[in-house]
Motif scaffolding. Sequence first.
Motif, PDB file in Angstrom:
ATOM      1  N   ARG A  95      -5.978   1.942  -4.944  1.00 38.71           N
ATOM      2  CA  ARG A  95      -6.398   0.457  -5.236  1.00 38.71           C
ATOM      3  C   ARG A  95      -7.167  -0.032  -6.343  1.00 38.71           C
ATOM      4  O   ARG A  95      -6.592  -0.686  -6.910  1.00 38.71           O
ATOM      5  CB  ARG A  95      -6.880  -0.375  -3.799  1.00 38.71           C
ATOM      6  CG  ARG A  95      -5.495  -0.440  -2.533  1.00 38.71           C
ATOM      7  CD  ARG A  95      -5.943  -1.752  -1.597  1.00 38.71           C
ATOM      8  NE  ARG A  95      -4.995  -1.196  -0.125  1.00 38.71           N
ATOM      9  CZ  ARG A  95      -6.200  -0.874   0.731  1.00 38.71           C
ATOM     10  NH1 ARG A  95      -6.974  -0.756   0.660  1.00 38.71           N
ATOM     11  NH2 ARG A  95      -5.492  -0.897   1.666  1.00 38.71           N
ATOM     12  N   ARG A  96      -8.786   0.736  -5.954  1.00 40.90           N
ATOM     13  CA  ARG A  96      -9.182   0.215  -7.088  1.00 40.90           C
ATOM     14  C   ARG A  96      -8.635   1.127  -8.845  1.00 40.90           C
ATOM     15  O   ARG A  96      -9.485   0.533  -9.191  1.00 40.90           O
ATOM     16  CB  ARG A  96     -11.181   1.173  -6.365  1.00 40.90           C
ATOM     17  CG  ARG A  96     -11.359   0.635  -5.244  1.00 40.90           C
ATOM     18  CD  ARG A  96     -12.372   1.086  -5.190  1.00 40.90           C
ATOM     19  NE  ARG A  96     -13.082   0.354  -4.135  1.00 40.90           N
ATOM     20  CZ  ARG A  96     -14.305   0.211  -3.331  1.00 40.90           C
ATOM     21  NH1 ARG A  96     -15.205   1.754  -4.317  1.00 40.90           N
ATOM     22  NH2 ARG A  96     -14.781   0.390  -2.476  1.00 40.90           N
TER      23      ARG A  96
ATOM     24  N   ASP B 142       0.696  -1.046   0.112  1.00 38.88           N
ATOM     25  CA  ASP B 142      -0.049   0.280  -0.226  1.00 38.88           C
ATOM     26  C   ASP B 142       0.438   1.431   0.227  1.00 38.88           C
ATOM     27  O   ASP B 142       0.476   2.681  -0.724  1.00 38.88           O
ATOM     28  CB  ASP B 142      -1.519  -0.374   0.655  1.00 38.88           C
ATOM     29  CG  ASP B 142      -1.772  -0.888   1.119  1.00 38.88           C
ATOM     30  OD1 ASP B 142      -2.349  -1.199  -0.193  1.00 38.88           O
ATOM     31  OD2 ASP B 142      -2.322  -0.949   1.713  1.00 38.88           O
ATOM     32  N   ARG B 143       2.315   1.260   1.025  1.00 39.19           N
ATOM     33  CA  ARG B 143       2.649   2.656   0.712  1.00 39.19           C
ATOM     34  C   ARG B 143       2.974   2.109  -0.377  1.00 39.19           C
ATOM     35  O   ARG B 143       4.089   3.902  -0.951  1.00 39.19           O
ATOM     36  CB  ARG B 143       3.964   2.502   1.345  1.00 39.19           C
ATOM     37  CG  ARG B 143       4.657   3.573   1.600  1.00 39.19           C
ATOM     38  CD  ARG B 143       4.112   4.925   2.829  1.00 39.19           C
ATOM     39  NE  ARG B 143       4.078   4.033   4.053  1.00 39.19           N
ATOM     40  CZ  ARG B 143       3.000   4.501   5.408  1.00 39.19           C
ATOM     41  NH1 ARG B 143       2.405   4.642   4.584  1.00 39.19           N
ATOM     42  NH2 ARG B 143       2.830   4.160   5.843  1.00 39.19           N
ATOM     43  N   LEU B 144       3.872   1.930  -1.268  1.00 36.42           N
ATOM     44  CA  LEU B 144       4.349   1.673  -2.619  1.00 36.42           C
ATOM     45  C   LEU B 144       3.505   2.248  -3.285  1.00 36.42           C
ATOM     46  O   LEU B 144       2.982   3.340  -5.109  1.00 36.42           O
ATOM     47  CB  LEU B 144       4.411   0.444  -3.488  1.00 36.42           C
ATOM     48  CG  LEU B 144       5.356  -0.377  -3.052  1.00 36.42           C
ATOM     49  CD1 LEU B 144       6.077  -1.514  -3.310  1.00 36.42           C
ATOM     50  CD2 LEU B 144       7.150   0.562  -2.829  1.00 36.42           C
ATOM     51  N   LEU B 145       1.711   2.091  -3.452  1.00 33.35           N
ATOM     52  CA  LEU B 145       0.998   2.758  -4.457  1.00 33.35           C
ATOM     53  C   LEU B 145       0.766   4.638  -4.008  1.00 33.35           C
ATOM     54  O   LEU B 145       0.536   5.262  -4.475  1.00 33.35           O
ATOM     55  CB  LEU B 145      -1.195   2.587  -3.449  1.00 33.35           C
ATOM     56  CG  LEU B 145      -1.150   0.986  -3.975  1.00 33.35           C
ATOM     57  CD1 LEU B 145      -2.034   0.433  -3.696  1.00 33.35           C
ATOM     58  CD2 LEU B 145      -1.505   1.256  -5.843  1.00 33.35           C
TER      59      LEU B 145
ATOM     60  N   ARG C 223      -1.102  -7.360  -4.424  1.00 32.25           N
ATOM     61  CA  ARG C 223      -1.133  -7.984  -2.843  1.00 32.25           C
ATOM     62  C   ARG C 223      -2.785  -9.135  -3.023  1.00 32.25           C
ATOM     63  O   ARG C 223      -2.964  -9.693  -1.435  1.00 32.25           O
ATOM     64  CB  ARG C 223      -2.590  -6.684  -2.812  1.00 32.25           C
ATOM     65  CG  ARG C 223      -3.096  -6.043  -1.366  1.00 32.25           C
ATOM     66  CD  ARG C 223      -3.495  -4.657  -2.068  1.00 32.25           C
ATOM     67  NE  ARG C 223      -3.646  -3.870  -0.423  1.00 32.25           N
ATOM     68  CZ  ARG C 223      -5.105  -4.305   0.902  1.00 32.25           C
ATOM     69  NH1 ARG C 223      -5.931  -4.959  -0.683  1.00 32.25           N
ATOM     70  NH2 ARG C 223      -4.972  -4.008   1.413  1.00 32.25           N
ATOM     71  N   ALA C 224      -3.531  -8.903  -3.762  1.00 36.75           N
ATOM     72  CA  ALA C 224      -4.709 -10.657  -4.093  1.00 36.75           C
ATOM     73  C   ALA C 224      -3.696 -11.648  -3.356  1.00 36.75           C
ATOM     74  O   ALA C 224      -3.864 -12.277  -2.623  1.00 36.75           O
ATOM     75  CB  ALA C 224      -4.961 -10.296  -5.300  1.00 36.75           C
ATOM     76  N   CYS C 225      -2.271 -11.394  -4.066  1.00 35.11           N
ATOM     77  CA  CYS C 225      -1.572 -13.030  -4.064  1.00 35.11           C
ATOM     78  C   CYS C 225      -1.739 -13.298  -2.646  1.00 35.11           C
ATOM     79  O   CYS C 225      -1.523 -14.160  -2.246  1.00 35.11           O
ATOM     80  CB  CYS C 225      -0.443 -12.960  -4.777  1.00 35.11           C
ATOM     81  SG  CYS C 225       0.588 -14.742  -4.751  1.00 35.11           S
TER      82      CYS C 225
END
Length: 384
Positions: A318-319, A261-264, A339-341
């Motif tokens: 994310r979306r 998430d931080r990379l996002l 992330r899902a993995c």
Amino acid sequence: MRGRVERLRGAAARRHGEKLLTRMIDAPDARAHRDAPAVLALVLALVVHAVTVALAVGGLWCLVPVRNRFDTLLGIFLLAMAAVLRPRFRRLTGRHPLFRDEAPELFALVDEIARTVGTRGVDAIAVDHKVNAGVSAFGVRGRRLLTLGLPLWETLSPRQRIALLGHELGHYANGDTRRGDLLGTAFETLEAWRYTLAPIRRPNAYEMIAKLLYLVPRLLVEGVLMALDPLPLRAAQRAEYLADRMAARVGSTEAAVGLMDRLLVARALRVALQREASAAALGGPGTARAADARADGLWDRLREYAQSIPEYEYERRRRAGARRGHSVDSTHPPTHLRRACLLAGPPQAGSVPADARRDRLIDLELATARVAMARRIVRDGLGD
């Protein structure tokens, strides 16, 4: 040419990402391996370097023994070409390098994580100003280098830092071919060929003849570049998924997802740092002391900014990332698939504990780099 390669990488990353995600979820115990395209990439890299060796051998053959003036000139030309195209090994330049005697606690943490993921530690750690991290090699012997972007490191929690180190060291454990010297130097050699054979703008009559003679070799070089670049992509993407699992294994699933998430929001962090540099520049000339004072609190302000980003903003990103195919770069699987993995498997608590005392000592070891990087960012911005 570079733009076309990047577009091909991005399209291939999106195309293979979902297929590979399904395989990774169905095979939780999957291990790194080199598929046929990755092996073919290594073979092509060997061929590229073999051409350089052939040029050097041909040059020596023309010079020893000396036959005539033409052979001498040809030999010098071939040796000069071999020197231009020789593999160039990375050096520790333009960064803030740390070695074991300068940062024993940080290296001890890296060594502990390396043992956990099944590899050895690194020979040097370089600190830079980027919102990123990575592993590579330097020197003729291929010594291991871990690069820590201080803006990313400063915004992570202790467990997320462990996850970050686990991910990067996981690339060594997984044998990621894109991080090997063989492929990396082959790409650089092909880029040197492409530059050497680049068409001349506004050529005269003689240069037009040379341009025509260069046409076929130039197309061949560009074709090899276009063919070589995507070959190890599947293995590289698989290595990223496996490195993410290493991050969860040592730091915890929660920390690995938090790192993702931080990379996002990495772009938002870069914008925040650029604002700091712009604010310092608006002070005008003669404000070096004020800029240094601003740099002293840079990391505290960056952490506060990162912590102030609300959860709904992460969800929005994310979306948006899922729609647009966000990834760290064009060689990584899309971030939402990574992330899902991580979330598909059973949650892991993390095998390397966070230690408050060790964290304080590591902060002290990074103090000099922290000051240097803050001043660099405030004075010069984020440009390389």
